[in-house]
Design a protein around this motif. Structure first.
Motif, short mmCIF file in Angstrom:
data_model
loop_
_atom_site.label_atom_id
_atom_site.label_comp_id
_atom_site.label_asym_id
_atom_site.label_seq_id
_atom_site.Cartn_x
_atom_site.Cartn_y
_atom_site.Cartn_z
N UNK A 1 1.88 12.49 -15.22
CA UNK A 1 3.33 13.47 -14.35
C UNK A 1 4.12 12.39 -13.32
N UNK A 2 5.29 11.72 -14.47
CA UNK A 2 5.77 10.92 -13.10
C UNK A 2 4.84 9.68 -12.36
N UNK A 3 4.45 9.86 -11.43
CA UNK A 3 3.96 8.67 -11.09
C UNK A 3 2.41 8.28 -11.47
N UNK A 4 1.75 9.97 -11.77
CA UNK A 4 0.39 9.83 -12.11
C UNK A 4 -0.02 9.77 -13.61
N UNK A 5 -1.05 9.15 -13.95
CA UNK A 5 -2.13 9.54 -15.41
C UNK A 5 -3.16 9.69 -14.94
N UNK B 1 4.17 2.78 -7.75
CA UNK B 1 4.33 2.77 -6.80
C UNK B 1 5.52 1.60 -6.68
N UNK B 2 6.79 1.76 -6.19
CA UNK B 2 7.78 0.49 -5.84
C UNK B 2 7.20 0.86 -4.46
N UNK B 3 7.24 -0.93 -3.79
CA UNK B 3 6.39 -0.97 -2.65
C UNK B 3 7.75 -2.78 -2.46
N UNK B 4 8.73 -2.05 -1.47
CA UNK B 4 9.94 -2.85 -1.01
C UNK B 4 9.69 -4.05 -1.80
N UNK B 5 9.56 -4.93 -0.81
CA UNK B 5 10.27 -6.21 -1.47
C UNK B 5 9.17 -6.83 -3.20
N UNK C 1 1.47 -1.06 -10.26
CA UNK C 1 0.95 -0.02 -10.53
C UNK C 1 -0.76 -0.22 -10.55
N UNK C 2 -1.10 0.53 -9.87
CA UNK C 2 -2.36 0.74 -9.59
C UNK C 2 -3.55 1.69 -10.45
N UNK C 3 -5.11 1.04 -10.57
CA UNK C 3 -5.69 1.59 -11.93
C UNK C 3 -7.01 1.41 -11.21
#
Length: 435
Positions: free
Chosen positions: A236-240, A275-279, A284-286
């Protein structure tokens, strides 16, 4: 010359069929050239250095939409995939126990070509909602914990039912597989049930083997392992999320008389978050956590060690799993001893925790993973701690079809490997091309 002749004949035959009956001919190719160096690699009671150079290539032809005149509205695809695997000018250390199991899977491992997949896929087979695949084919069940062809193909038959009942889909499969020195069978079924949030999968298969073997310290006349699994996948969106639980049952018949009952289990839960994190850009965290059962004592009449024969383990002649060095599945690792699961004698079952993050840096893609390994059981009653591993992967995508990859990994052995204490380290470089 042998490779040229094989490719030439394959191209001529497929081109003729394509021009005569098919609407489309798809070609694909993958090649990976790799140099790797291990230091302090665990080999029973010692640690040693190993290095090698490998070449792994495949060339595939898929002829699509071939009309079947006597089967109304039906069509078929024909697929042929050639593969070569070799160690180039590597020394014979690559044939050590750490790589022997993987090398033994291949009909050729000296750079000579062989057919890894040869299949016919028939659409609308007997019914508009049935697809049949016959021959040596790619196949992965669930996450691949119990059953995966690992790029070598499973010879057999698979029937896919796109509509069994309402929204339920199903697969039925029968494979006849080569297990080192003998043939064995796989018979099973899988069912897919979509829900409002995700997808449920339920499956069952049995693996009867009537060939004599040795397992758990016994000589066996025959054995049958059964696997019942349930999987839930959500995106779902950003999550799996992907979770799977498997029960292992069945029995083995001992040569000396009597039976051994199989009673094991395993589960794996994986999740990721983008998640988009600034610069830094898109990150992607797992996170993954899994566990399998083992034996707390010498096997008498019940074997609790979860140990599928054909689960996902290999890529080329290397391990492929959790950790670039350990290559752990839910139940075994790279061969650090000559036991069935690669772990020290009497150690069985695995607990795996994996934290990982992927992020871009300038033109590079970076991945950092930390893994912790712990045994489920140790017959000696000593430590259950296997070790931890830290991996750093750097990928430079030169184009969509070409990339360079560098890997640095360090495995820290713990309790079960005492008195070995030196970190095992891996440095590898590879170039990967595809079209």
């Amino acid at each position: 010359m042998k490779l040229f002749n094989t490719l030439y004949i394959s191209v001529l035959v497929l081109t003729f069929i394509s021009s005569a009956h098919a609407t489309k001919l798809d070609l694909f190719s993958n090649i990976e050239l790799k140099a790797a160096n291990y230091s302090n690699l665990i080999n029973n009671s010692i640690q040693q250095k190993q290095s090698y150079y490998s070449e792994n290539a495949e060339l595939g032809f898929i002829i699509k939409n071939i009309t079947l005149e006597k089967m109304q509205k039906s069509s078929m695809d024909i697929g042929i995939v050639l593969q070569t695997i070799g160690t180039g000018a590597s020394t014979n250390t690559v044939y050590g126990q750490q790589f022997s199991d993987a090398l033994g899977r291949y009909p050729e491992n000296n750079g000579s070509p062989f057919f890894s997949r040869t299949y016919i896929k028939i659409y609308k087979f007997l019914d508009k909602d049935i697809t049949a695949t016959l021959g040596r084919q790619e196949f992965t069940l669930g996450q691949g914990i119990t059953l995966a062809d690992d790029n070598l193909g499973f010879p057999g038959i698979r029937l896919e039912f796109n509509k069994l009942y309402k929204s339920i889909k199903g697969d039925f499969f029968v494979f006849r597989l080569w297990d080192e020195t003998r043939f064995t069978k796989i018979l099973g079924a899988s069912f897919y049930l979509p829900s409002d949030e995700g997808l449920w999968q339920f499956y069952y298969f049995k693996n009867p083997d009537s060939s004599p073997a040795q397992e758990s310290g016994f000589n066996l006349n025959s054995r049958t392992k059964n696997y019942t699994g349930i999987r839930y996948f959500l995106s779902r969106g950003q999550l799996s999320f992907d979770g799977e639980f498997i029960k292992q049952t069945g029995k083995a018949v001992k040569t000396s008389g009597g039976n051994i009952e199989y009673n094991g289990h395993a589960f794996m839960m994986k999740g990721s978050w983008r998640q988009k994190m600034g610069f830094i850009g898109r990150v992607k965290a797992r996170l993954a956590y899994g566990k399998s059962s083992g034996n707390s004592s010498i096997v008498a009449d019940t074997d609790k060690m979860f140990l599928p024969t054909f689960g996902h383990k290999y890529k080329g002649f290397e391990r492929d799993g959790y950790g670039a060095i350990m290559g752990a599945s839910l139940y075994d690792t790279i061969k650090t001893s000559n036991t069935a699961n690669g772990l020290p004698d009497g150690v069985s079952g695995l607990n795996i925790i994996n934290f990982g993050i992927d992020f871009p840096y300038k033109k590079l893609l970076l991945s950092i993973d930390f893994m912790k390994f712990r045994a489920a059981q140790n017959i000696s009653g000593d430590s259950l701690q296997i070790g931890s591993e830290l991996d750093l992967n750097i990928v430079y995508p030169m184009s969509e079809n070409l990339s360079l990859k560098a890997v640095y990994a360090a495995f820290t052995p713990q309790g079960v490997y005492s008195p070995l204490t030196e970190k095992t380290k891996l440095i590898s470089f590879s170039i990967i091309g595809k079209f």
